[in-house]
Every structure is written in structure tokens, then in C-alpha cells.
Design a protein around this motif. Structure first.
Motif, PDB file in Angstrom:
ATOM      1  N   ASP A 282      49.460  24.345  39.004  1.00 47.64           N
ATOM      2  CA  ASP A 282      50.538  24.556  38.044  1.00 47.64           C
ATOM      3  C   ASP A 282      50.428  23.605  36.859  1.00 47.64           C
ATOM      4  OD1 ASP A 282      51.608  26.577  39.556  1.00 47.64           O
ATOM      5  OD2 ASP A 282      53.095  25.315  40.548  1.00 47.64           O
ATOM      6  N   SER A 283      49.845  22.441  37.093  1.00 50.04           N
ATOM      7  CA  SER A 283      49.685  21.452  36.028  1.00 50.04           C
ATOM      8  C   SER A 283      48.625  21.856  35.006  1.00 50.04           C
ATOM      9  CB  SER A 283      49.293  20.100  36.635  1.00 50.04           C
ATOM     10  OG  SER A 283      48.006  20.181  37.236  1.00 50.04           O
ATOM     11  N   GLY A 284      47.826  22.867  35.335  1.00 45.65           N
ATOM     12  CA  GLY A 284      46.721  23.272  34.484  1.00 45.65           C
ATOM     13  C   GLY A 284      45.389  22.718  34.935  1.00 45.65           C
ATOM     14  N   LEU A 285      45.404  21.768  35.842  1.00 45.29           N
ATOM     15  CA  LEU A 285      44.173  21.191  36.364  1.00 45.29           C
ATOM     16  C   LEU A 285      43.425  22.217  37.209  1.00 45.29           C
ATOM     17  CD1 LEU A 285      42.440  18.566  36.936  1.00 45.29           C
ATOM     18  CD2 LEU A 285      43.822  18.359  39.020  1.00 45.29           C
ATOM     19  N   VAL A 286      42.120  22.306  37.021  1.00 46.33           N
ATOM     20  CA  VAL A 286      41.280  23.163  37.846  1.00 46.33           C
ATOM     21  C   VAL A 286      40.567  22.305  38.875  1.00 46.33           C
ATOM     22  CG1 VAL A 286      39.279  24.705  37.886  1.00 46.33           C
ATOM     23  CG2 VAL A 286      40.967  24.888  36.055  1.00 46.33           C
ATOM     24  N   VAL A 287      40.735  22.655  40.143  1.00 48.89           N
ATOM     25  CA  VAL A 287      40.025  21.977  41.224  1.00 48.89           C
ATOM     26  C   VAL A 287      39.088  22.984  41.884  1.00 48.89           C
ATOM     27  CG1 VAL A 287      41.781  20.232  41.611  1.00 48.89           C
ATOM     28  CG2 VAL A 287      41.949  22.417  42.826  1.00 48.89           C
ATOM     29  N   TRP A 288      38.086  22.452  42.563  1.00 45.46           N
ATOM     30  CA  TRP A 288      37.030  23.282  43.139  1.00 45.46           C
ATOM     31  C   TRP A 288      36.873  22.974  44.618  1.00 45.46           C
ATOM     32  CZ3 TRP A 288      33.950  26.545  39.965  1.00 45.46           C
ATOM     33  CH2 TRP A 288      34.193  26.413  38.591  1.00 45.46           C
ATOM     34  N   GLY A 289      36.639  24.004  45.418  1.00 48.72           N
ATOM     35  CA  GLY A 289      36.437  23.773  46.845  1.00 48.72           C
ATOM     36  C   GLY A 289      36.459  25.059  47.639  1.00 48.72           C
ATOM     37  N   LYS A 290      37.097  25.001  48.805  1.00 44.23           N
ATOM     38  CA  LYS A 290      37.109  26.174  49.680  1.00 44.23           C
ATOM     39  C   LYS A 290      38.216  26.029  50.704  1.00 44.23           C
ATOM     40  CE  LYS A 290      35.476  30.108  51.128  1.00 44.23           C
ATOM     41  NZ  LYS A 290      36.792  30.401  51.758  1.00 44.23           N
ATOM     42  N   THR A 291      38.838  27.147  51.040  1.00 45.75           N
ATOM     43  CA  THR A 291      39.786  27.222  52.147  1.00 45.75           C
ATOM     44  C   THR A 291      39.095  27.804  53.373  1.00 45.75           C
ATOM     45  OG1 THR A 291      40.484  29.402  51.397  1.00 45.75           O
ATOM     46  CG2 THR A 291      41.784  27.522  50.643  1.00 45.75           C
ATOM     47  N   GLY A 292      39.773  27.705  54.495  1.00 47.81           N
ATOM     48  CA  GLY A 292      39.253  28.302  55.721  1.00 47.81           C
ATOM     49  C   GLY A 292      40.293  28.237  56.815  1.00 47.81           C
ATOM     50  N   SER A 293      40.306  29.207  57.697  1.00 46.35           N
ATOM     51  CA  SER A 293      41.226  29.162  58.842  1.00 46.35           C
ATOM     52  C   SER A 293      40.518  29.652  60.087  1.00 46.35           C
ATOM     53  CB  SER A 293      42.479  29.999  58.581  1.00 46.35           C
ATOM     54  OG  SER A 293      42.161  31.358  58.412  1.00 46.35           O
ATOM     55  N   HIS A 294      40.779  28.955  61.192  1.00 47.70           N
ATOM     56  CA  HIS A 294      40.141  29.296  62.456  1.00 47.70           C
ATOM     57  C   HIS A 294      40.791  28.444  63.541  1.00 47.70           C
ATOM     58  CE1 HIS A 294      37.273  31.283  64.854  1.00 47.70           C
ATOM     59  NE2 HIS A 294      36.254  30.458  64.772  1.00 47.70           N
ATOM     60  N   GLY A 295      40.905  28.982  64.717  1.00 46.05           N
ATOM     61  CA  GLY A 295      41.391  28.209  65.846  1.00 46.05           C
ATOM     62  C   GLY A 295      42.778  27.632  65.664  1.00 46.05           C
ATOM     63  N   GLY A 296      43.650  28.344  64.939  1.00 45.12           N
ATOM     64  CA  GLY A 296      45.016  27.872  64.727  1.00 45.12           C
ATOM     65  C   GLY A 296      45.170  26.893  63.594  1.00 45.12           C
ATOM     66  N   HIS A 297      44.103  26.615  62.854  1.00 47.20           N
ATOM     67  CA  HIS A 297      44.146  25.695  61.723  1.00 47.20           C
ATOM     68  C   HIS A 297      43.941  26.462  60.419  1.00 47.20           C
ATOM     69  CE1 HIS A 297      43.733  21.822  64.008  1.00 47.20           C
ATOM     70  NE2 HIS A 297      43.272  22.665  64.916  1.00 47.20           N
ATOM     71  N   ALA A 298      44.666  26.074  59.378  1.00 43.97           N
ATOM     72  CA  ALA A 298      44.429  26.577  58.026  1.00 43.97           C
ATOM     73  C   ALA A 298      44.059  25.369  57.168  1.00 43.97           C
ATOM     74  CB  ALA A 298      45.668  27.269  57.476  1.00 43.97           C
ATOM     75  N   ASN A 299      42.850  25.381  56.625  1.00 45.81           N
ATOM     76  CA  ASN A 299      42.271  24.178  56.057  1.00 45.81           C
ATOM     77  C   ASN A 299      41.861  24.360  54.607  1.00 45.81           C
ATOM     78  OD1 ASN A 299      42.019  23.442  58.963  1.00 45.81           O
ATOM     79  ND2 ASN A 299      40.330  24.914  58.888  1.00 45.81           N
ATOM     80  N   GLY A 300      41.550  23.243  53.976  1.00 44.41           N
ATOM     81  CA  GLY A 300      40.986  23.293  52.641  1.00 44.41           C
ATOM     82  C   GLY A 300      40.332  21.980  52.282  1.00 44.41           C
ATOM     83  N   VAL A 301      39.306  22.054  51.454  1.00 42.57           N
ATOM     84  CA  VAL A 301      38.701  20.872  50.846  1.00 42.57           C
ATOM     85  C   VAL A 301      38.540  21.173  49.367  1.00 42.57           C
ATOM     86  CG1 VAL A 301      36.390  21.673  51.554  1.00 42.57           C
ATOM     87  CG2 VAL A 301      36.718  19.310  50.815  1.00 42.57           C
TER      88      VAL A 301
END
Length: 344
Positions: A282-301
Motif C-alpha cells: 500500500d505504501s508503493g514499495l515493491v518487494v520481491w519473493g514468493k508465497t507458499g502453503s503446505h502442511g497447515g502453514h501459509a508462508n512467505g519470504v
């Protein structure tokens, strides 16, 4: 089953498609470079109060618990909340964050001249796809512009069985024309790695990424059919080390590092030729990475291109309301990058 076929952790993909992505979107790979999102130096330090607030109130009806770790030039902070039973260093199933490890191996092979972004699936793996399919390139697999249909018929099995079952129903679209996030792309990339090297995906991953970086808590689960698409277990420290090496140059040569931030010339492109996902806060900043979910976890880096901040999170959703789960993840992400300004 990873978030390629479930709804969790697709929030960033949907949000980026709906928003203007980054400066440089649609620029050919050869023209884009790290920092193409025009991110200015950080304006402040990591904000512990904002991060504590982002985790407050857990567990609730929508998220049972969470882990957050923020590191980088701006300082560091880690914490857990709710029903996260271990420390912030506890390992978890990463899900589709695995894709970044797969793309790193692919880009190494590109740098060695053993693969090219223009190589086709049909040339590398003849017979894997139906004969009627138009040629699909490695670059299109990496950037989710392959046109492969949504895997509504996918069945667990060997990687080849997964791919062939996924394309056994439905109709593909023209390659290179649109973004459609699809985990099958990365099963195909895993098979291409094995074909080119003559070794298993696990062996290449271990020798090229895990051992050189000393990722002692990251492993491919042998009994997890998600494999090169979503089969890794890791922890926050290892994911931070991997992301730092990926962007700083510990894994890739300069030409391949540039591909990390190079988006294909496709409307709404939000995945680079290095498999990184671009997300505008929302601030306008662009970040880069990836999400993922498995085994009851929803993750991101996620990270800023200059590594001023690196965020690793994992939440434990209840599954009652995806919108509320997304709202909590957005709150964590906003807090993690609070004080980082975007140029322009």
C-alpha cells in the motif's frame, strides 16, 4: 498439497495482477536489472512495535498462530504468537517457496550453457506434453506464462504422472500471452533439470544450493509428492540466507541475477524469469519473493532488492475465512516493511 492447487497464499498473486506492478514491467529480460523497481534506500529502522501489533490477538478465529522474522541492513526482529509451539527458528513445510530453489538451479544451468530460456519443453522432454501443444519455453515455465491449463485433473504420483494427469483434461492457452500461476510449470522444470544433468533433482538441489550455502535445516521431503514445486522443509534462518545469496550473487552469475527482476512482456506480468513474485505494498514499495502453503502453514519470504529488509513469515490459518487470513498476512507484511520508502 501446496498452494498451486489450494486457495491459501495466493493473495499476493491476485493482488499483483490487479495492481500496477513495477517500473520496468514488460521490459525484455536483457534490459531489466536488480533494483529495477526503483526502490530508494530505507528511510527507517525495523519497527518492533508495528510487528508486535501485527501479531497481537493471536490465536483468533482465522489464524491460530504465526512466526515472523525480519532481517537486513535495517536491523532485525523475530517473534511468535498464538499456537506457534516452537521458536522463531522452528522448521516448517515451505510449500511453493520451493519454486525459488528450483528456479535457482535452472538459472545456474542457464549460466553454464546447459539450458536456455528459449529451450522448449518439447525439445527437452519429448512426449511429455500432447503433440497438439504449442512449443513452451523454459522462460515461460519460470514466469508462469506457459499457458498450461489449470491442473483440475492432477493426481499424486511420480513427477511425470503428475504432469501427464494435469494435462489430461482442459485446454491450454497460447504460451507467452498471459500470466496463469500454475505449479505444473515447476514439475516440468524439475524434470528438465534431471534430463539435462542426468542426476536427480534432489542431488542437484543439494550440490548446487543446500550444501554450498550451509542450509542445514532445509531438505526435500522424500515422501512428499510436491517435489520441485513444493516439497521443501526449511526454517526462517535458512530462507533468509538463501534469499540473500540469491540476490547478492552467492548462487548466480551476473547475467542470471538480472533475470531475477526481469518480467516478461506480458500484460499483468508479476513473476520474473527468475521465479520471483513482485508485490506492491500500500505504501508503493515493491518487494520481491514468493508465497507458499503446505502442511497447515501459509508462508512467505520477501525482500527489497537491496536487501535492506528480508521478511520470512509462516502463519497457521484455521481455514474459516480466507479474507481474514489474507488481512492478517497483509498486516504482517506492512509492518515488516514499515519505514522503507519507494522512489517516486
Amino acid at each position: 498439497m501446496t498452494n498451486s492447487w489450494t486457495g491459501m497464499a495466493r493473495w499476493m498473486t491476485a493482488a499483483v495482477v490487479a495492481a500496477a506492478v513495477v517500473a520496468g514491467a514488460g521490459v525484455p529480460a536483457s534490459a531489466a536489472a536488480p533494483g529495477a523497481s526503483a526502490v530508494a534506500p530505507a528511510a527507517g529502522r525495523v519497527d518492533p512495535a508495528a510487528l508486535r501489533e501485527a501479531l497481537s490477538g493471536l490465536p483468533d478465529d482465522h489464524v491460530r498462530g504465526a512466526m515472523v522474522r525480519v532481517t537486513g541492513r535495517d536491523g532485525q526482529w523475530s517473534g511468535t504468537a498464538g499456537e506457534w509451539t516452537g521458536s522463531a527458528d522452528s522448521a516448517f513445510a515451505t510449500g511453493s517457496v520451493t519454486k525459488l530453489f528450483t528456479s535457482a538451479v535452472v538459472l545456474q544451468l542457464v549460466g553454464e550453457g546447459r539450458l536456455s530460456l528459449d529451450d522448449t519443453v518439447q525439445g527437452l522432454l519429448p512426449g511429455l506434453l500432447p503433440e497438439s501443444y504449442a512449443p513452451i519455453t523454459v522462460g515461460q515455465l519460470l514466469s508462469h506464462t506457459s499457458g498450461l491449463q489449470k491442473p483440475t485433473c492432477v493426481r499424486p504420483g511420480t513427477p511425470v504422472e503428475i504432469v501427464t494427469s494435469a494435462v489430461s483434461c482442459g485446454t491450454p492457452t497460447a504460451p507467452g500471452k498471459a500470466v496463469q500461476y500454475n505449479g505444473i510449470n515447476y514439475f516440468v522444470l524439475g524434470l528438465a533439470i534431471e534430463k539435462v544433468t542426468g542426476r536427480t533433482y534432489a542431488e542437484e538441489l543439494d550440490d548446487r544450493v543446500l550444501r554450498p550455502l550451509g542450509l542445514r535445516h532445509t531438505r526435500l521431503q522424500a515422501d512428499d509428492w510436491a517435489w520441485a514445486e513444493g516439497g521443501l522443509v526449511s526454517d526462517a534462518a535458512d530462507l533468509r540466507r538463501f534469499m540473500t545469496a540469491l540476490i547478492r550473487g552467492g548462487l548466480l552469475r551476473p547475467a542470471e541475477r538480472r533475470l531475477l527482476f526481469a518480467l516478461p512482456a506480458v500484460p499483468g506480468a508479476n513473476f520474473s524469469y527468475g521465479g520471483l513474485m513482485a508485490f506492491r505494498l500500500d505504501s508503493g514499495l515493491v518487494v520481491w519473493g514468493k508465497t507458499g502453503s503446505h502442511g497447515g502453514h501459509a508462508n512467505g519470504v520477501f525482500t527489497t532488492p537491496g536487501l535492506d529488509r528480508v521478511l520470512v513469515y509462516s502463519v497457521l490459518p484455521t481455514g474459516k475465512d480466507a479474507r481474514e487470513e489474507i488481512a492478517r498476512i497483509e498486516k504482517i507484511t506492512d509492518a515488516a516493511f514499515s519505514g522503507v520508502s519507494s522512489a517516486g
